[in-house]
Write a protein that holds these residues in place. Structure first.
Motif, PDB file in Angstrom:
ATOM      1  N   LEU A 148     137.965  24.738 -25.162  1.00  0.00           N
ATOM      2  CA  LEU A 148     137.635  25.472 -23.948  1.00  0.00           C
ATOM      3  C   LEU A 148     136.431  26.368 -24.232  1.00  0.00           C
ATOM      4  CD1 LEU A 148     141.164  26.566 -22.729  1.00  0.00           C
ATOM      5  CD2 LEU A 148     139.711  24.771 -21.781  1.00  0.00           C
ATOM      6  N   PRO A 149     135.524  26.484 -23.292  1.00  0.00           N
ATOM      7  CA  PRO A 149     134.377  27.371 -23.487  1.00  0.00           C
ATOM      8  C   PRO A 149     134.825  28.813 -23.711  1.00  0.00           C
ATOM      9  CG  PRO A 149     134.009  25.906 -21.636  1.00  0.00           C
ATOM     10  CD  PRO A 149     135.446  25.754 -22.040  1.00  0.00           C
ATOM     11  N   ASN A 150     134.160  29.474 -24.633  1.00  0.00           N
ATOM     12  CA  ASN A 150     134.464  30.863 -24.966  1.00  0.00           C
ATOM     13  C   ASN A 150     133.137  31.538 -25.276  1.00  0.00           C
ATOM     14  OD1 ASN A 150     135.491  33.286 -25.869  1.00  0.00           O
ATOM     15  ND2 ASN A 150     136.152  32.463 -27.835  1.00  0.00           N
ATOM     16  N   TYR A 151     132.731  32.483 -24.428  1.00  0.00           N
ATOM     17  CA  TYR A 151     131.432  33.105 -24.670  1.00  0.00           C
ATOM     18  C   TYR A 151     131.437  34.568 -24.277  1.00  0.00           C
ATOM     19  CZ  TYR A 151     130.500  32.432 -19.667  1.00  0.00           C
ATOM     20  OH  TYR A 151     130.555  32.451 -18.307  1.00  0.00           O
ATOM     21  N   SER A 152     130.413  35.264 -24.742  1.00  0.00           N
ATOM     22  CA  SER A 152     130.269  36.674 -24.401  1.00  0.00           C
ATOM     23  C   SER A 152     128.851  36.932 -23.919  1.00  0.00           C
ATOM     24  CB  SER A 152     130.584  37.559 -25.602  1.00  0.00           C
ATOM     25  OG  SER A 152     129.638  37.355 -26.621  1.00  0.00           O
ATOM     26  N   TYR A 163     123.975  24.385 -22.349  1.00  0.00           N
ATOM     27  CA  TYR A 163     123.061  24.732 -21.267  1.00  0.00           C
ATOM     28  C   TYR A 163     123.541  26.044 -20.653  1.00  0.00           C
ATOM     29  CZ  TYR A 163     121.182  20.025 -21.452  1.00  0.00           C
ATOM     30  OH  TYR A 163     120.584  18.869 -21.875  1.00  0.00           O
ATOM     31  N   TRP A 164     122.716  27.067 -20.761  1.00  0.00           N
ATOM     32  CA  TRP A 164     122.987  28.326 -20.078  1.00  0.00           C
ATOM     33  C   TRP A 164     122.230  28.295 -18.761  1.00  0.00           C
ATOM     34  CZ3 TRP A 164     126.519  31.714 -21.687  1.00  0.00           C
ATOM     35  CH2 TRP A 164     126.888  31.721 -23.031  1.00  0.00           C
ATOM     36  N   VAL A 165     122.939  28.473 -17.659  1.00  0.00           N
ATOM     37  CA  VAL A 165     122.350  28.510 -16.328  1.00  0.00           C
ATOM     38  C   VAL A 165     122.466  29.955 -15.855  1.00  0.00           C
ATOM     39  CG1 VAL A 165     122.413  27.568 -13.998  1.00  0.00           C
ATOM     40  CG2 VAL A 165     123.063  26.122 -15.952  1.00  0.00           C
ATOM     41  N   PHE A 166     121.337  30.606 -15.615  1.00  0.00           N
ATOM     42  CA  PHE A 166     121.318  32.046 -15.408  1.00  0.00           C
ATOM     43  C   PHE A 166     121.444  32.476 -13.945  1.00  0.00           C
ATOM     44  CE2 PHE A 166     118.880  31.239 -19.343  1.00  0.00           C
ATOM     45  CZ  PHE A 166     119.784  31.799 -20.230  1.00  0.00           C
ATOM     46  N   ASP A 167     121.454  31.550 -13.020  1.00  0.00           N
ATOM     47  CA  ASP A 167     121.641  31.816 -11.590  1.00  0.00           C
ATOM     48  C   ASP A 167     120.470  32.583 -10.970  1.00  0.00           C
ATOM     49  OD1 ASP A 167     123.019  31.598  -9.139  1.00  0.00           O
ATOM     50  OD2 ASP A 167     123.906  33.583  -9.403  1.00  0.00           O
ATOM     51  N   ASP A 168     119.311  32.503 -11.606  1.00  0.00           N
ATOM     52  CA  ASP A 168     118.100  33.091 -11.016  1.00  0.00           C
ATOM     53  C   ASP A 168     116.986  32.057 -10.959  1.00  0.00           C
ATOM     54  OD1 ASP A 168     117.459  32.850 -13.694  1.00  0.00           O
ATOM     55  OD2 ASP A 168     116.743  34.904 -13.927  1.00  0.00           O
ATOM     56  N   ASN A 190     125.536  34.995 -11.178  1.00  0.00           N
ATOM     57  CA  ASN A 190     126.737  34.331 -11.685  1.00  0.00           C
ATOM     58  C   ASN A 190     126.328  33.266 -12.705  1.00  0.00           C
ATOM     59  OD1 ASN A 190     128.848  35.569  -9.965  1.00  0.00           O
ATOM     60  ND2 ASN A 190     127.559  34.718  -8.359  1.00  0.00           N
ATOM     61  N   PRO A 191     125.974  33.689 -13.929  1.00  0.00           N
ATOM     62  CA  PRO A 191     125.559  32.712 -14.935  1.00  0.00           C
ATOM     63  C   PRO A 191     126.726  31.826 -15.360  1.00  0.00           C
ATOM     64  CG  PRO A 191     125.749  34.876 -15.920  1.00  0.00           C
ATOM     65  CD  PRO A 191     125.960  35.041 -14.449  1.00  0.00           C
ATOM     66  N   SER A 192     126.379  30.681 -15.905  1.00  0.00           N
ATOM     67  CA  SER A 192     127.406  29.754 -16.381  1.00  0.00           C
ATOM     68  C   SER A 192     126.940  29.084 -17.657  1.00  0.00           C
ATOM     69  CB  SER A 192     127.729  28.707 -15.313  1.00  0.00           C
ATOM     70  OG  SER A 192     126.589  27.925 -15.016  1.00  0.00           O
ATOM     71  N   LEU A 193     127.894  28.485 -18.341  1.00  0.00           N
ATOM     72  CA  LEU A 193     127.645  27.763 -19.580  1.00  0.00           C
ATOM     73  C   LEU A 193     128.173  26.353 -19.419  1.00  0.00           C
ATOM     74  CD1 LEU A 193     126.958  27.552 -22.626  1.00  0.00           C
ATOM     75  CD2 LEU A 193     129.231  28.514 -23.085  1.00  0.00           C
ATOM     76  N   LEU A 229     131.851  16.843 -20.515  1.00  0.00           N
ATOM     77  CA  LEU A 229     131.173  18.064 -20.093  1.00  0.00           C
ATOM     78  C   LEU A 229     132.203  19.104 -19.687  1.00  0.00           C
ATOM     79  CD1 LEU A 229     128.556  16.498 -17.647  1.00  0.00           C
ATOM     80  CD2 LEU A 229     128.251  16.972 -20.062  1.00  0.00           C
ATOM     81  N   LYS A 230     131.925  20.354 -20.009  1.00  0.00           N
ATOM     82  CA  LYS A 230     132.739  21.461 -19.521  1.00  0.00           C
ATOM     83  C   LYS A 230     131.795  22.558 -19.079  1.00  0.00           C
ATOM     84  CE  LYS A 230     136.978  20.638 -21.895  1.00  0.00           C
ATOM     85  NZ  LYS A 230     138.085  21.169 -22.625  1.00  0.00           N
ATOM     86  N   ARG A 231     132.048  23.089 -17.887  1.00  0.00           N
ATOM     87  CA  ARG A 231     131.227  24.178 -17.363  1.00  0.00           C
ATOM     88  C   ARG A 231     132.143  25.331 -17.002  1.00  0.00           C
ATOM     89  NH1 ARG A 231     126.722  23.876 -12.542  1.00  0.00           N
ATOM     90  NH2 ARG A 231     125.825  25.928 -12.937  1.00  0.00           N
ATOM     91  N   VAL A 232     131.725  26.525 -17.387  1.00  0.00           N
ATOM     92  CA  VAL A 232     132.521  27.705 -17.106  1.00  0.00           C
ATOM     93  C   VAL A 232     131.621  28.769 -16.504  1.00  0.00           C
ATOM     94  CG1 VAL A 232     132.262  28.670 -19.418  1.00  0.00           C
ATOM     95  CG2 VAL A 232     134.222  29.312 -18.042  1.00  0.00           C
ATOM     96  N   PHE A 233     132.154  29.477 -15.517  1.00  0.00           N
ATOM     97  CA  PHE A 233     131.443  30.586 -14.886  1.00  0.00           C
ATOM     98  C   PHE A 233     132.067  31.892 -15.358  1.00  0.00           C
ATOM     99  CE2 PHE A 233     130.641  27.072 -12.102  1.00  0.00           C
ATOM    100  CZ  PHE A 233     129.346  27.260 -11.687  1.00  0.00           C
ATOM    101  N   LEU A 234     131.276  32.944 -15.362  1.00  0.00           N
ATOM    102  CA  LEU A 234     131.792  34.274 -15.680  1.00  0.00           C
ATOM    103  C   LEU A 234     132.883  34.646 -14.701  1.00  0.00           C
ATOM    104  CD1 LEU A 234     128.755  36.627 -16.309  1.00  0.00           C
ATOM    105  CD2 LEU A 234     130.565  36.044 -17.891  1.00  0.00           C
ATOM    106  N   SER A 235     133.865  35.394 -15.177  1.00  0.00           N
ATOM    107  CA  SER A 235     134.903  35.856 -14.256  1.00  0.00           C
ATOM    108  C   SER A 235     134.389  36.989 -13.363  1.00  0.00           C
ATOM    109  CB  SER A 235     136.129  36.330 -15.040  1.00  0.00           C
ATOM    110  OG  SER A 235     135.777  37.364 -15.932  1.00  0.00           O
ATOM    111  N   GLU A 236     133.349  37.685 -13.814  1.00  0.00           N
ATOM    112  CA  GLU A 236     132.730  38.731 -13.012  1.00  0.00           C
ATOM    113  C   GLU A 236     131.224  38.499 -12.962  1.00  0.00           C
ATOM    114  OE1 GLU A 236     133.753  42.704 -14.107  1.00  0.00           O
ATOM    115  OE2 GLU A 236     135.819  42.144 -14.576  1.00  0.00           O
TER     116      GLU A 236
END
Length: 93
Positions: free
Chosen positions: A7-11, A39-44, A69-72, A81-88
């Motif tokens: 599972l994706p795990n990031y800070s 792939y880091w997607v920064f939402d900008d 709302n960045p995602s990885l 593929l696994k994509r995760v969005f920040l919880s906040e």
């Protein structure tokens, strides 16, 4: 077939002391598993593709105030593929 995809795990941490624009953030992936690309997607409108499996982090500068709302996105050796969005959301002032 066992699923070795973690599972994706990031800070994400701000790289600056002040809350001013532009604002720099450090993005660090701490996921386990046989990851071959990140792939880091920064939402900008910007993203970064990291194709070296040994590189786990990147830095991004948000130039404009806003809520993001960045995602990885992780790509594993199994081609899953696994994509995760920040919880906040990130708020840049």
């Amino acid at each position: 077939v066992p699923n070795n995809d973690a599972l994706p795990n990031y800070s994400i941490e701000t790289a600056e002391e002040e809350d001013a624009t532009p604002q720099t953030f450090n993005f660090v992936d701490q996921s386990d598993g046989a990851i071959i690309q990140r792939y880091w997607v920064f939402d900008d409108g910007e993203y970064v593709a990291i194709t070296d499996p040994d590189v786990h982090s990147t830095t991004h500068v948000y130039q404009s105030p806003g809520t993001y709302n960045p995602s990885l996105l992780l790509i594993f050796e199994t081609q899953r593929l696994k994509r995760v969005f920040l919880s906040e959301s990130l708020v840049v002032e």
